[in-house]
Design an enzyme around this catalytic site. Sequence first.
Site: not given
Length: 448
Positions: A22-23, A26
């Site tokens: 997920h990170e 980003h």
Amino acid sequence: MNPFFGSVFWLLVTLGVLVTFHEFGHYWVARRCGVKVLRFSVGFGRAVWKRVGRDGTEYQVAMIPLGGYVKMLDAREGEVDPALRPVEFTGKSVWKRIAIVVAGPGFNLIFAVAALWLMFMLGRPDAAPVVTATPGSLAATAGIQSGDRLLRVDGEPVDTMSDAMDDIATALLGREPLPLVVRGRDGSQRDVLLPLQQLPAGRSIDKYFDALGLKLAPPPAIAATVMPGQPAAQAGMRSGDTLLAVNGKPVADFNAFAEAVAGAAVKSPRLDVTVRRGEQTLHLPVVARYESLEGQPARWSVGIGSVPAQSAMRRYGPVRALGAALGSTWDTTRQTFTMIGKMVTGQASTSNLSGVIGIAQVANQSAQMGLPWFLNFLALVSLSLAILNLLPIPILDGGHLLYYLIELVKGSPVSERTQMIGQYIGLVLLFTLMGLAFYNDIHRTLLS
């Protein structure tokens, strides 16, 4: 591995993989949008390993492996050198900021599809949807008979027991009549309507399943294998004998036979087992033994095996597996939003929420069942993380996205004061949800 330590280990693996992915979403999109990333951390707290890359980003692995974070150059967190303003986050266009925020949940969605794609190519072992109904239950009253095979649930074809139970679980939350198409043991098809509207409101999904009483059908009462040298063989039992009774107590299936043996052998291991062989009915004097077979816990047994359960496996080539993965992702997303909507409107109980403890337990169970089942679990959790993060709750990605959409409409950023108030509201909502989920986990654990 001990169940507790196994649950903790697989929870860390699950969160470590999914939150890092997920990170990374980003991070990857931020870099492509020209934002300087100061730190990419796997885990929280003090770093146990770190290095600075050529791009100036500090990469680290921290002590607490429950997630991770990406720290970007952001004017809201302090003064920014004028020379670095072109690579600062808030100075980017609103569309680039939206892309960076959406990237985290987007990468979770990509991971879910990829995990399901691999799962369908490997093939997930499952049982055929051959069912039985607990006497007196809702399913039994509706007409479900032992040995019925589910063909359709609410108009949708089902091939495996897991698919059938997923569809039934969604219907249970709505408590509306559920049409089924089943095929009986005689090969005839018939329609069955489950009157789910009779279930009381505000119960957990586990309670609904108990009241429904629909379960995987047990093996028939047949001695499929008779182990040489074991009590049944010594008494003259043969493979293919139909098991009728233990000490005069009739048995309906193989599970009932095993329970009857255990119950009677506690009083006396000398049993009278009635079997049918062709046209003959025989009474066999079987002396049960309390022992461990094939590494299983010790129990009373007579040394016979049941008919193997009907298996069903969905295994596809790469192209068809991708289609199945996309279809499964869509179905799960739709079911998740349906459940959220029903909980918000009060149609479904919030006791259905699960937290870290519940995730840890299921992670351990799925890991023990093999790689395909664990991939399926990872896909479900990854998709849940994507959906949760897109909810319009300040502090989550969805909250930031809401701010940026407002900025697009009004032509200027949301004030810092409004954002600060939203952050406090978001924290309260998030901790409330986490507390409720934790309470549900503890409550389920104590009752199990």
